[in-house]
Design a protein around this motif. Structure first.
Motif: not given
Length: 86
Positions: A5, A9, A83
């Motif tokens: 993860d 990211r 993001r």
């Protein structure tokens, strides 16, 4: 957060900050675009060799892609913007 993860990211953040599509990053690293997509979704783990290729393609150190904290060269607003796809 598990290491896959974390990689997902950071890979996505650095790719977006560099203004690269998954396809362009894949081309630079010598892999298929669907593999980059799978890495960004934590579907697969990555070999150390591919981690290095991705880092070179993103102009970062391989260790930066595995940092548990927010990437150090990025400010909070830059991360939020990446993001959001901006």
């Amino acid at each position: 957060m598990e290491i896959r993860d974390i990689l997902a990211r950071n890979l996505r953040l650095y790719r977006q900050l560099r203004g690269l599509s998954q396809e362009e990053l894949a081309h630079r690293a010598g892999v298929d675009r669907t593999y980059v997509s799978a890495l960004e979704r934590s579907v697969y783990g990555v070999t150390i060799d591919l981690l290095d290729k991705l880092a070179v393609a993103l102009d970062v150190e391989a260790a930066d892609l595995l940092q548990r904290s927010k990437p150090s060269e990025l400010g909070g607003s830059e991360i939020d913007e990446a993001r959001e796809g901006g």
